[in-house]
Scaffold this active site. Structure first.
Site, PDB file in Angstrom:
ATOM      1  N   ASP B  36       0.813  -1.214   0.000  1.00 40.44           N
ATOM      2  CA  ASP B  36       0.000   0.000   0.000  1.00 40.44           C
ATOM      3  C   ASP B  36       0.846   1.263   0.000  1.00 40.44           C
ATOM      4  O   ASP B  36       2.070   1.209   0.135  1.00 40.44           O
ATOM      5  CB  ASP B  36      -0.886  -0.004   1.258  1.00 40.44           C
ATOM      6  N   LYS B  57      -3.079   3.961  -3.017  1.00 41.53           N
ATOM      7  CA  LYS B  57      -3.699   5.146  -3.614  1.00 41.53           C
ATOM      8  C   LYS B  57      -2.698   6.296  -3.592  1.00 41.53           C
ATOM      9  O   LYS B  57      -2.068   6.558  -2.580  1.00 41.53           O
ATOM     10  CB  LYS B  57      -4.939   5.545  -2.819  1.00 41.53           C
ATOM     11  N   MET B 169      -7.346   9.171  10.858  1.00 42.79           N
ATOM     12  CA  MET B 169      -7.696   9.773   9.566  1.00 42.79           C
ATOM     13  C   MET B 169      -8.507  11.048   9.780  1.00 42.79           C
ATOM     14  O   MET B 169      -9.501  11.288   9.106  1.00 42.79           O
ATOM     15  CB  MET B 169      -8.499   8.771   8.724  1.00 42.79           C
TER      16      MET B 169
END
Lengths: 265, 265
Positions: B36, B57, B169
């Site tokens: 990732d 991402k 987050m």
């Protein structure tokens, strides 16, 4: 004389192989290791040259006072030694690491914190329960690690089933937790799990619903091991996920002393 | 042909040295590593012989679909390969590891879960904040890891300051979180912290109170890094504990490939 240092190391949930690389390296450069109960003895193979003292609590024996641990730690570091304080789980979750770091600060001793994997996550994972799982917990992937002694203040305010709840040190209290939640109107079919000795050869678990939680009987020889209670819809994934999880280690096992190339400041 | 296997590995909060011994060993026996974003590139030195694919991402580029990751994983394991799925943090906290394990189960592929250290604990610790600290959080050493998108359902029900709250987050949402808590009557002098890129060379932090949280300005070059918000009385320990925490690593640094003696099933 150079001042030594204290390194608080979290050993993780039980499996010694879940120690961090950094924790292993700290053990490799320790002169003195003060270790707690519930740790796998093979961890001490990572510090073959260090002096090692057991400072944990054992059932039926008087525990070493926290203040004595502080005194040993400070005295050794003041003499220039590298002291590793090896703790189950993570030093800053329920491990009294904050108190020990404050003592170091007051004594002018450098103190490094090396986190460990908390059983709050890994204990559930060992049962095939993802504490956060998209779409299953309606409030999203959220969880709380709640020591049993304080669960009422937290649980009373939560929407039942909206988040995954992981209760640490909750083995003895499972019947009172279940009764409390029943009175608070939590649904009796809410999936619930108990895991004892997670990630160790003695791991034992039970899954069912809140209605059965109080009556879950832990085998007598496992009752001294640390226990978790997990509540929430994600518990229902355990049955499926455990089918995929191999019983035997796929990665192999066995610790080796891990030495850094540069282990001095 | 022998079926392969999938190993979900949590890489921890950022510092590659906070990978577990078991995670390092899994990388050492991988044929294929799907990794990732937000991982330290030096982790890939632990799997020099594996094929490695970035499946994370990146800002401004289309992300690889989760279903594509599933397809690659299943295809490779079906061909007999050992696939390591390397994820930031812990696979079962916010890492979609549950979804990937379910896909393995459905395809009849063994899937091991190797937990990683969650930034929910280690990110706070890197600032000198013990998420659990006896006597400071009145409700006891309790915390919740709450992704920002779901914080309202949880925070609205808590007694302000009674537990330590760690929001993951949550960097982009700090102003709306602060405004929400202000409306909900949380005290404006409640200690609050923001940490970005915890345990990495890019770590940046801010401590203050809830009143200042919305206005905390993260430097422009750090805004793509993962951020945590920590709320609770324990935040006030950071100033003292950081004084004891050495700026330079006391244990040294540097990863070495870690090979097990028995790395095959």
């Amino acid at each position: 004389m150079r001042t030594g240092r204290v390194i608080l190391v979290g050993a993780g949930p039980g499996d010694p192989d879940l120690l961090t690389l950094r924790g292993a390296r700290a053990l490799g450069c320790a002169n003195l290791v003060l270790y707690d109960a519930l740790l796998d003895p093979s961890l001490l193979a990572l510090c073959p040259e260090a002096q090692r003292f057991f400072v944990g609590k054992r059932a039926g024996r008087p525990a070493i006072a926290q203040s004595t641990i502080h005194a040993i730690m400070v005295r050794a570091a003041t003499r220039g030694l590298t002291v590793v304080r090896l703790k189950a789980g993570d030093p800053f979750v329920l491990g009294r690491g904050g108190e020990e770091a404050l003592v170091c600060e007051a004594a002018g001793i450098p103190c490094e914190i090396i986190p460990g994997i908390s059983s709050a996550m890994a204990g559930a994972a060992a049962l095939g329960i993802p504490v956060g799982h998209r779409g299953v917990a309606p409030g999203g992937p959220v969880f709380s690690a709640v020591p049993e002694a304080h669960y009422q203040a937290v649980l009373a305010s939560l929407t039942p089933g909206a988040i995954t709840v992981v209760m640490m040190m909750a083995l003895g209290g499972r019947a009172s937790i279940a009764a409390f939640l029943d009175r608070a109107g939590w649904p009796e079919d809410l999936p619930a799990a108990v895991v004892v000795g997670a990630t160790t050869p003695g791991q034992w678990s039970w899954t069912g619903t809140l209605a059965g939680l109080g009556g879950a009987v832990v085998p007598e020889d496992r009752r001294e091991l640390p226990g978790l209670v997990v509540l929430g819809p994600v518990v229902s994934l355990a049955e499926t996920l455990l089918r995929a999880m191999p019983e035997r280690d796929v990665v192999g096992a066995g610790l080796q002393p891990y030495r850094s190339q540069e282990n001095m400041q």
